[in-house]
Design an enzyme around this catalytic site. Structure first.
Site, PDB file in Angstrom:
ATOM      1  N   GLY A 122       2.073   2.257  10.694  1.00 36.22           N
ATOM      2  CA  GLY A 122       3.043   3.336  10.556  1.00 36.22           C
ATOM      3  C   GLY A 122       3.717   3.726  11.853  1.00 36.22           C
ATOM      4  N   LYS A 151       0.286   4.260  -0.394  1.00 40.22           N
ATOM      5  CA  LYS A 151      -0.313   5.476   0.178  1.00 40.22           C
ATOM      6  C   LYS A 151       0.002   6.686  -0.728  1.00 40.22           C
ATOM      7  CE  LYS A 151      -0.247   3.297   4.654  1.00 40.22           C
ATOM      8  NZ  LYS A 151      -0.300   3.423   6.102  1.00 40.22           N
ATOM      9  N   GLY A 168       2.634  -1.064   4.247  1.00 43.64           N
ATOM     10  CA  GLY A 168       2.786   0.341   3.910  1.00 43.64           C
ATOM     11  C   GLY A 168       4.249   0.702   3.732  1.00 43.64           C
ATOM     12  N   GLY A 169       4.854   1.208   4.804  1.00 42.69           N
ATOM     13  CA  GLY A 169       6.218   1.732   4.742  1.00 42.69           C
ATOM     14  C   GLY A 169       7.228   0.804   4.071  1.00 42.69           C
ATOM     15  N   ASN A 194       0.882  -1.162   0.000  1.00 41.23           N
ATOM     16  CA  ASN A 194       0.000   0.000   0.000  1.00 41.23           C
ATOM     17  C   ASN A 194       0.919   1.210   0.000  1.00 41.23           C
ATOM     18  OD1 ASN A 194      -1.767   2.073   0.482  1.00 41.23           O
ATOM     19  ND2 ASN A 194      -2.350   1.405   2.549  1.00 41.23           N
ATOM     20  N   HIS A 206      -9.746   1.399   4.232  1.00 37.15           N
ATOM     21  CA  HIS A 206      -8.513   1.589   5.013  1.00 37.15           C
ATOM     22  C   HIS A 206      -8.792   2.580   6.144  1.00 37.15           C
ATOM     23  CE1 HIS A 206      -4.459   2.753   6.142  1.00 37.15           C
ATOM     24  NE2 HIS A 206      -4.058   1.622   5.606  1.00 37.15           N
TER      25      HIS A 206
HETATM   26  P1  PGA Z   1       2.476   0.255   7.602  1.00 35.83           P
HETATM   27  O1  PGA Z   1       1.054   0.496   6.898  1.00 35.83           O
HETATM   28  O2  PGA Z   1       3.018  -1.037   7.055  1.00 35.83           O
HETATM   29  O3  PGA Z   1       3.318   1.445   7.209  1.00 35.83           O
HETATM   30  O4  PGA Z   1       2.220   0.175   9.069  1.00 35.83           O
HETATM   31  C1  PGA Z   1       0.164  -0.556   6.678  1.00 35.83           C
HETATM   32  C2  PGA Z   1      -1.111  -0.036   6.076  1.00 35.83           C
HETATM   33  O5  PGA Z   1      -1.576   1.044   6.487  1.00 35.83           O
HETATM   34  O6  PGA Z   1      -1.683  -0.669   5.170  1.00 35.83           O
END
Ligand code: PGA
Length: 248
Positions: free
Chosen positions: A173, A12, A234-235, A10, A95
């Site tokens: 995050g 973002k 995400g990250g 993802n 989300h």
């Molecule tokens: P993250 O995000 O891996 O940066 O914690 C996951 C997400 O929001 O899908």
């Protein structure tokens, strides 16, 4: 029943079109794995160049959001037919950032799940609790309610192809990952909810991801759990680590 693993990035609101192509090229050899469905859910403006950049590879293209109408006066929105024509196969729905920052509620999320299926897109349907609900001990009821609302009028055959992402908001995050046991507890409960709402065959087929600070170091343990069929990342999806998660 063997479920195929699905590892989705993802992105973002990250990566300009040229940066997106560069990332696809950087990851191309690292994400090779024929036993895993690999998906890049990317910003709308990156969809066309990313679809071009991953052509001929094992990577599938996903969107991060869409609106429920096909066309018309909906300034700023993007429709399912637009996504389909550009080569999108998956779409993230519900989300926590869409819910919390953009005010999406379960009525709209349910409409989006319906529209995605009607349009031939596979939803990656997100659920998960806040830190307050986790601390209050009411997180299971909350997640059960989200799932029931979001799947209203969705058929068993549709749910068999659905992807559900369990993402505790306190782990997104933040660098604070749910432990593998915490993640497994909720993913197992989600499968039981699907069995209650539909039947065991549907529960056995639906794929459930964990999301929330999944990274190259913790992916293997999380993914070893019987009810965790993949990750929404995400990250760590924006760097070479993503290849290690795909191959964890
Ligand atoms: P993250 O995000 O891996 O940066 O914690 C996951 C997400 O929001 O899908």
């Amino acid at each position: 029943m063997a479920r195929r693993r699905i590892i989705a990035g993802n992105w973002k609101m990250n990566k300009t079109p040229s940066e997106a192509v560069a990332l696809c090229n950087e990851l191309k050899d690292l994400v090779k794995n024929d036993a895993v469905d690999v998906v890049y859910c990317v910003p709308a403006i990156d969809i066309v160049p990313v679809a071009e950049a991953v052509k001929g590879t094992n990577v599938h293209v996903g969107a991060e959001n869409f609106y429920i109408e096909d066309k018309g006066a909906f300034t700023g929105e993007i429709s399912a037919p637009m996504l389909k024509e550009a080569g999108v196969e998956y779409v993230i729905i519900g989300h926590s950032e869409r819910r919390d920052i953009f005010g999406e509620n379960d009525i709209l999320i349910n409409q989006k799940v319906k529209k995605a299926f009607a349009s031939g897109l596979t939803p990656i349907m997100c659920c998960g609790e806040s830190l307050a609900l986790r601390k209050a001990g009411t997180y299971k009821e909350w997640i059960a309610r989200q799932i029931k609302w979001d799947l209203t009028d969705i058929t068993a055959d549709q749910v068999k192809t659905l992807v559900i992402a369990y993402e505790p908001i306190w782990a997104i995050g933040t660098g604070e990952t749910a432990t593998a046991d915490q993640a497994e507890e909720v993913c197992k409960m989600i499968r039981e909810i699907i069995a209650d709402l539909y039947d065991q065959a549907t529960a056995d087929a639906v794929r459930i991801q964990y999301g929330g600070s999944m990274n190259a170091a913790n992916a293997a343990e999380l993914l070893s759990k019987p009810n965790i069929d993949g990750g929404l990342i995400g990250g760590a999806s924006l760097k070479a680590d993503f290849g290690q998660i795909v191959n964890a």
